[in-house]
Design a protein around this motif. Structure first.
Motif, short mmCIF file in Angstrom:
data_model
loop_
_atom_site.label_atom_id
_atom_site.label_comp_id
_atom_site.label_asym_id
_atom_site.label_seq_id
_atom_site.Cartn_x
_atom_site.Cartn_y
_atom_site.Cartn_z
N GLY A 51 0.80 -1.22 0.00
CA GLY A 51 0.00 0.00 0.00
C GLY A 51 0.83 1.26 0.00
O GLY A 51 0.33 2.34 -0.34
N SER A 52 2.11 1.14 0.38
CA SER A 52 2.99 2.31 0.42
C SER A 52 4.43 1.86 0.24
O SER A 52 4.76 0.67 0.38
N LYS A 53 5.28 2.84 -0.03
CA LYS A 53 6.71 2.56 -0.17
C LYS A 53 7.28 2.00 1.14
O LYS A 53 8.09 1.08 1.13
N GLU A 54 6.82 2.54 2.27
CA GLU A 54 7.30 2.08 3.57
C GLU A 54 6.93 0.62 3.81
O GLU A 54 7.72 -0.15 4.35
N GLU A 55 5.70 0.23 3.42
CA GLU A 55 5.27 -1.16 3.57
C GLU A 55 6.11 -2.08 2.68
O GLU A 55 6.47 -3.19 3.08
N ALA A 56 6.42 -1.62 1.47
CA ALA A 56 7.24 -2.41 0.56
C ALA A 56 8.64 -2.60 1.13
O ALA A 56 9.20 -3.71 1.09
N LEU A 57 9.20 -1.54 1.68
CA LEU A 57 10.53 -1.65 2.29
C LEU A 57 10.50 -2.58 3.50
O LEU A 57 11.43 -3.36 3.70
N ALA A 58 9.44 -2.52 4.29
CA ALA A 58 9.33 -3.39 5.46
C ALA A 58 9.24 -4.86 5.04
O ALA A 58 9.87 -5.73 5.65
N ALA A 59 8.49 -5.14 3.98
CA ALA A 59 8.38 -6.52 3.48
C ALA A 59 9.73 -7.01 2.96
O ALA A 59 10.14 -8.15 3.22
N ALA A 60 10.44 -6.14 2.24
CA ALA A 60 11.75 -6.52 1.71
C ALA A 60 12.75 -6.73 2.84
O ALA A 60 13.58 -7.64 2.79
N GLU A 61 12.68 -5.89 3.87
CA GLU A 61 13.58 -6.06 5.02
C GLU A 61 13.31 -7.40 5.70
O GLU A 61 14.25 -8.11 6.08
N ASN A 62 12.05 -7.76 5.84
CA ASN A 62 11.69 -9.04 6.44
C ASN A 62 12.27 -10.19 5.61
O ASN A 62 12.84 -11.14 6.15
N ALA A 63 12.15 -10.09 4.28
CA ALA A 63 12.70 -11.14 3.40
C ALA A 63 14.21 -11.21 3.52
O ALA A 63 14.79 -12.30 3.56
N ALA A 64 14.86 -10.05 3.58
CA ALA A 64 16.32 -10.03 3.67
C ALA A 64 16.80 -10.64 4.99
O ALA A 64 17.76 -11.40 5.01
N LYS A 65 16.11 -10.30 6.08
CA LYS A 65 16.51 -10.84 7.39
C LYS A 65 16.29 -12.34 7.49
O LYS A 65 17.09 -13.05 8.10
N LYS A 66 15.19 -12.83 6.90
CA LYS A 66 14.84 -14.24 7.04
C LYS A 66 15.47 -15.16 6.00
O LYS A 66 15.64 -16.35 6.26
N LEU A 67 15.81 -14.61 4.81
CA LEU A 67 16.25 -15.51 3.75
C LEU A 67 17.42 -14.98 2.91
O LEU A 67 18.35 -15.73 2.61
N LEU A 68 17.39 -13.73 2.54
CA LEU A 68 18.32 -13.24 1.52
C LEU A 68 19.73 -12.98 2.02
O LEU A 68 20.68 -13.06 1.26
N ALA A 69 19.88 -12.64 3.30
CA ALA A 69 21.20 -12.32 3.86
C ALA A 69 21.45 -13.15 5.11
O ALA A 69 20.53 -13.39 5.90
N ASN A 70 22.68 -13.57 5.29
CA ASN A 70 23.11 -14.27 6.49
C ASN A 70 23.74 -13.24 7.42
O ASN A 70 24.85 -12.77 7.16
N PRO A 71 23.06 -12.87 8.52
CA PRO A 71 23.56 -11.78 9.36
C PRO A 71 24.91 -12.07 10.03
O PRO A 71 25.59 -11.15 10.46
N VAL A 72 25.31 -13.32 10.09
CA VAL A 72 26.60 -13.66 10.67
C VAL A 72 27.73 -13.24 9.73
O VAL A 72 28.82 -12.86 10.18
N MET A 73 27.46 -13.27 8.42
CA MET A 73 28.51 -13.02 7.44
C MET A 73 28.24 -11.85 6.50
O MET A 73 29.15 -11.41 5.80
N GLU A 74 26.99 -11.37 6.46
CA GLU A 74 26.61 -10.38 5.47
C GLU A 74 25.78 -9.26 6.08
O GLU A 74 25.15 -9.44 7.12
N TYR A 75 25.78 -8.13 5.38
CA TYR A 75 24.85 -7.05 5.71
C TYR A 75 24.06 -6.74 4.44
O TYR A 75 24.43 -7.17 3.34
N PHE A 76 22.94 -6.03 4.59
CA PHE A 76 22.15 -5.69 3.42
C PHE A 76 21.71 -4.24 3.47
O PHE A 76 21.64 -3.63 4.54
#
Length: 81
Positions: A51-76
């Motif tokens: 519904g908004s740019k902020e919601e899209a960024l929040a969804a992408a951040e959730n995806a990055a934290k859960k799947l796209l990036a390994n926080p032990v070795m990577e940042y996004f």
């Protein structure tokens, strides 16, 4: 509305980047001497229905934290375009 969110995933700055080192060695072997460092990462484009740019960024951040990036070795980093 559909938003495009770009996710840049890179190795943490304090960690060794073996792919980057291999590319650096290849550049040196090719006579390309003016490159000081190479870091290899991932660029991911997400098409997010939100519904908004902020919601899209929040969804992408959730995806990055859960799947796209390994926080032990990577940042996004996220960018909505």
């Amino acid at each position: 509305m559909t938003y495009t969110v770009q996710v840049k995933v890179m190795p943490l700055k304090d960690l060794l980047d073996p792919q980057g080192k291999a590319v650096m060695g290849g550049l040196q072997n090719l006579g390309i001497k003016n490159v000081g460092d190479v870091r290899i990462g991932k660029h991911i484009d997400l098409q997010v229905e939100a519904g908004s740019k902020e919601e899209a960024l929040a969804a992408a951040e959730n995806a990055a934290k859960k799947l796209l990036a390994n926080p032990v070795m990577e940042y996004f980093e996220l960018t909505a375009v």
